[in-house]
Design a protein around this motif. Structure first.
Motif, PDB file in Angstrom:
ATOM      1  N   VAL A 146      -4.524   0.854   3.047  1.00 49.18           N
ATOM      2  CA  VAL A 146      -5.499   1.479   2.160  1.00 49.18           C
ATOM      3  C   VAL A 146      -4.924   2.794   1.651  1.00 49.18           C
ATOM      4  O   VAL A 146      -4.369   3.577   2.421  1.00 49.18           O
ATOM      5  N   VAL A 147      -5.071   3.015   0.360  1.00 47.20           N
ATOM      6  CA  VAL A 147      -4.654   4.271  -0.254  1.00 47.20           C
ATOM      7  C   VAL A 147      -5.889   4.952  -0.826  1.00 47.20           C
ATOM      8  O   VAL A 147      -6.598   4.369  -1.656  1.00 47.20           O
ATOM      9  N   ALA A 148      -6.166   6.148  -0.357  1.00 49.24           N
ATOM     10  CA  ALA A 148      -7.274   6.940  -0.882  1.00 49.24           C
ATOM     11  C   ALA A 148      -6.690   8.176  -1.547  1.00 49.24           C
ATOM     12  O   ALA A 148      -5.810   8.839  -0.982  1.00 49.24           O
ATOM     13  N   PHE A 149      -7.173   8.482  -2.749  1.00 52.17           N
ATOM     14  CA  PHE A 149      -6.636   9.639  -3.461  1.00 52.17           C
ATOM     15  C   PHE A 149      -7.704  10.238  -4.359  1.00 52.17           C
ATOM     16  O   PHE A 149      -8.690   9.581  -4.716  1.00 52.17           O
ATOM     17  N   THR A 150      -7.514  11.490  -4.702  1.00 55.43           N
ATOM     18  CA  THR A 150      -8.447  12.210  -5.551  1.00 55.43           C
ATOM     19  C   THR A 150      -7.679  12.913  -6.652  1.00 55.43           C
ATOM     20  O   THR A 150      -6.440  12.839  -6.703  1.00 55.43           O
TER      21      THR A 150
ATOM     22  N   ARG B 184      -3.072 -11.211  -0.914  1.00 56.65           N
ATOM     23  CA  ARG B 184      -2.752 -11.755  -2.234  1.00 56.65           C
ATOM     24  C   ARG B 184      -2.392 -10.670  -3.252  1.00 56.65           C
ATOM     25  O   ARG B 184      -2.096 -10.989  -4.404  1.00 56.65           O
ATOM     26  N   PHE B 185      -2.442  -9.416  -2.836  1.00 58.43           N
ATOM     27  CA  PHE B 185      -2.107  -8.324  -3.745  1.00 58.43           C
ATOM     28  C   PHE B 185      -0.619  -8.015  -3.580  1.00 58.43           C
ATOM     29  O   PHE B 185      -0.205  -7.268  -2.712  1.00 58.43           O
ATOM     30  N   SER B 186       0.192  -8.615  -4.444  1.00 63.52           N
ATOM     31  CA  SER B 186       1.641  -8.564  -4.311  1.00 63.52           C
ATOM     32  C   SER B 186       2.224  -7.282  -4.898  1.00 63.52           C
ATOM     33  O   SER B 186       1.543  -6.504  -5.574  1.00 63.52           O
ATOM     34  N   ARG B 187       3.514  -7.086  -4.685  1.00 64.34           N
ATOM     35  CA  ARG B 187       4.226  -5.946  -5.274  1.00 64.34           C
ATOM     36  C   ARG B 187       4.165  -6.021  -6.804  1.00 64.34           C
ATOM     37  O   ARG B 187       4.006  -4.998  -7.484  1.00 64.34           O
ATOM     38  N   ASP B 188       4.289  -7.215  -7.373  1.00 63.48           N
ATOM     39  CA  ASP B 188       4.212  -7.374  -8.829  1.00 63.48           C
ATOM     40  C   ASP B 188       2.844  -6.945  -9.354  1.00 63.48           C
ATOM     41  O   ASP B 188       2.741  -6.250 -10.365  1.00 63.48           O
ATOM     42  N   LEU B 189       1.779  -7.376  -8.664  1.00 64.68           N
ATOM     43  CA  LEU B 189       0.435  -6.964  -9.076  1.00 64.68           C
ATOM     44  C   LEU B 189       0.262  -5.454  -8.938  1.00 64.68           C
ATOM     45  O   LEU B 189      -0.371  -4.810  -9.776  1.00 64.68           O
ATOM     46  N   ALA B 190       0.835  -4.894  -7.888  1.00 61.39           N
ATOM     47  CA  ALA B 190       0.746  -3.450  -7.688  1.00 61.39           C
ATOM     48  C   ALA B 190       1.406  -2.711  -8.848  1.00 61.39           C
ATOM     49  O   ALA B 190       0.881  -1.690  -9.325  1.00 61.39           O
ATOM     50  N   ASP B 191       2.540  -3.213  -9.315  1.00 62.94           N
ATOM     51  CA  ASP B 191       3.214  -2.561 -10.434  1.00 62.94           C
ATOM     52  C   ASP B 191       2.407  -2.702 -11.722  1.00 62.94           C
ATOM     53  O   ASP B 191       2.379  -1.780 -12.550  1.00 62.94           O
ATOM     54  N   LEU B 192       1.750  -3.849 -11.914  1.00 63.78           N
ATOM     55  CA  LEU B 192       0.865  -3.999 -13.069  1.00 63.78           C
ATOM     56  C   LEU B 192      -0.291  -3.005 -12.987  1.00 63.78           C
ATOM     57  O   LEU B 192      -0.692  -2.403 -13.988  1.00 63.78           O
ATOM     58  N   PHE B 193      -0.835  -2.850 -11.784  1.00 64.62           N
ATOM     59  CA  PHE B 193      -1.911  -1.876 -11.599  1.00 64.62           C
ATOM     60  C   PHE B 193      -1.432  -0.468 -11.941  1.00 64.62           C
ATOM     61  O   PHE B 193      -2.129   0.283 -12.639  1.00 64.62           O
ATOM     62  N   LEU B 194      -0.254  -0.107 -11.459  1.00 69.61           N
ATOM     63  CA  LEU B 194       0.267   1.231 -11.722  1.00 69.61           C
ATOM     64  C   LEU B 194       0.448   1.472 -13.224  1.00 69.61           C
ATOM     65  O   LEU B 194       0.182   2.566 -13.729  1.00 69.61           O
TER      66      LEU B 194
ATOM     67  N   ALA C 286       0.827  -1.209   0.000  1.00 68.72           N
ATOM     68  CA  ALA C 286       0.000   0.000   0.000  1.00 68.72           C
ATOM     69  C   ALA C 286       0.859   1.257   0.000  1.00 68.72           C
ATOM     70  O   ALA C 286       0.594   2.213  -0.747  1.00 68.72           O
ATOM     71  N   MET C 287       1.908   1.257   0.806  1.00 70.18           N
ATOM     72  CA  MET C 287       2.769   2.441   0.876  1.00 70.18           C
ATOM     73  C   MET C 287       3.579   2.608  -0.403  1.00 70.18           C
ATOM     74  O   MET C 287       3.869   3.732  -0.830  1.00 70.18           O
ATOM     75  N   HIS C 288       3.926   1.502  -1.042  1.00 75.01           N
ATOM     76  CA  HIS C 288       4.584   1.571  -2.360  1.00 75.01           C
ATOM     77  C   HIS C 288       3.642   2.210  -3.381  1.00 75.01           C
ATOM     78  O   HIS C 288       4.049   3.094  -4.157  1.00 75.01           O
ATOM     79  N   LEU C 289       2.395   1.777  -3.389  1.00 75.30           N
ATOM     80  CA  LEU C 289       1.414   2.382  -4.291  1.00 75.30           C
ATOM     81  C   LEU C 289       1.282   3.879  -4.033  1.00 75.30           C
ATOM     82  O   LEU C 289       1.236   4.687  -4.974  1.00 75.30           O
ATOM     83  N   ALA C 290       1.213   4.248  -2.748  1.00 76.46           N
ATOM     84  CA  ALA C 290       1.067   5.659  -2.411  1.00 76.46           C
ATOM     85  C   ALA C 290       2.256   6.469  -2.917  1.00 76.46           C
ATOM     86  O   ALA C 290       2.088   7.566  -3.476  1.00 76.46           O
TER      87      ALA C 290
END
Length: 328
Positions: free
Chosen positions: A243-247, A293-303, A219-223
């Motif tokens: 949790v990451v909330a953003f606007t 189950r939401f891994s760093r790899d999945l987070a990078d795909l999301f980004l 989560a903090m990586h995503l943020a």
């Protein structure tokens, strides 16, 4: 519901159950809808504390100002549904201690730890939010959120027998021995309880700490990455609930978070977009909840897909807009 019933019954015992008195419950407007259901079903006035500016949840001053001799309790949330932030339970308890010393109005706290009560014990051991605070009468948490089991199981704990009025408990003996029961529903399957026991037993404290820390790290990586987008503004960074909330940033005017949500859904990412409640209906956000189950790899795909969505919207800003949501 069960915790609310106990709060109301204890208040009735303290006040003599005068029918002319109307009980109330102090809650932030960011509470999960179950608390509004409780108030409506059990005829309790919900004292909903609205958001104000950048204050997105209940704080000590607003809680203390709202209580009176008819308040059955204050609900403090460990992990707001809207942005994942913790409400300051210890500060709220201290403010209510001061109210009790000045006025004699003694109001208990229920901690709604639906998510945070499965995070804080493992990642934030120095955070004081639980039964270490004498004013905390009960705590709830959900096994199907960060308890790592499937939906259908939740827990409510009271600090001692005195916090759960005995008249709410029924004792039955038709199963071959006396068994206490306190529930609103009929027979329930035990599979979820077994699954929770197995998960606790299998992972242990160290395992839970590792799983929850991994979720917070993602989560903090995503943020950190989303912060680099010049079109978004962070509200939370995943340092409490994962949790990451953003606007959208102030300069973005041709598309909104709902358009982003739609674009992400086209790529398989169900990221909800929604407006905040009373006093901040002007604020619409996207929320990402990271779990085991939401891994760093999945987070990078999301980004990567988020970058594509933003690029598409910048090229065709009016092609997709308006509210988006889940359809059931």
């Amino acid at each position: 519901m069960l915790a609310g019933m106990a709060l109301k019954r204890r208040w009735s015992a303290r006040t003599g159950a005068d029918p002319a008195r109307k009980p109330n419950l102090v809650i932030g407007v960011n509470v999960q809808v179950c608390w509004e259901k409780f108030c409506r079903y059990w005829d309790v006035e919900p004292r909903l504390i609205p958001m104000d500016g950048d204050r997105f949840h209940l704080d000590a001053a607003t809680a203390a100002a709202a209580v009176d001799e008819n308040t059955i309790g204050v609900v403090a949330i460990l992990g707001s549904t809207f942005d994942g932030s913790y409400e300051p339970v210890a500060e709220i308890a201290a403010a209510l201690d001061d109210v009790a010393a000045r006025t004699g109005v003694d109001v208990p706290i229920h901690v709604d730890g639906a998510s945070g009560a499965m995070i804080a014990p493992f990642l934030d051991p120095d955070l004081i939010w639980d039964f270490r605070l004498p004013r905390v009468a009960s705590i709830t948490t959900s096994g199907h959120k960060y308890g790592l089991v499937y939906p259908g199981v939740g827990w409510v704990l009271w600090r001692d027998a005195g916090a759960l009025p005995d008249e709410l408990i029924f004792k039955v003996n038709y199963l071959g021995g006396e068994m206490p029961t306190f529930a609103l529903n009929f027979s329930r399957p035990g599979a979820e309880v077994v699954a929770q026991y197995y998960t606790f037993f299998r992972l242990g404290r160290a395992g839970f700490r590792a799983v929850q820390q991994a979720a917070r790290d993602v989560a903090m990586h995503l943020a950190d990455e989303i912060e680099q987008f010049d079109v978004f503004r962070l509200l939370t960074r995943g340092g409490e609930l994962p949790v990451v909330a953003f606007t959208t940033a102030e300069q973005v005017t041709e598309w909104d978070v709902f358009a982003v949500s739609r674009r992400l859904r086209e790529r398989g990412w169900p990221v909800p977009a929604y407006t905040f409640p009373a006093n901040r209906e002007d604020l619409a956000v996207l929320r990402i909840m990271c779990r085991d189950r939401f891994s760093r790899d999945l987070a990078d795909l999301f980004l990567s897909d988020l970058r594509t969505a933003v690029s598409d919207l910048q090229q065709a800003p009016t092609s997709v807009s308006g509210p988006s949501g889940f359809h059931h």
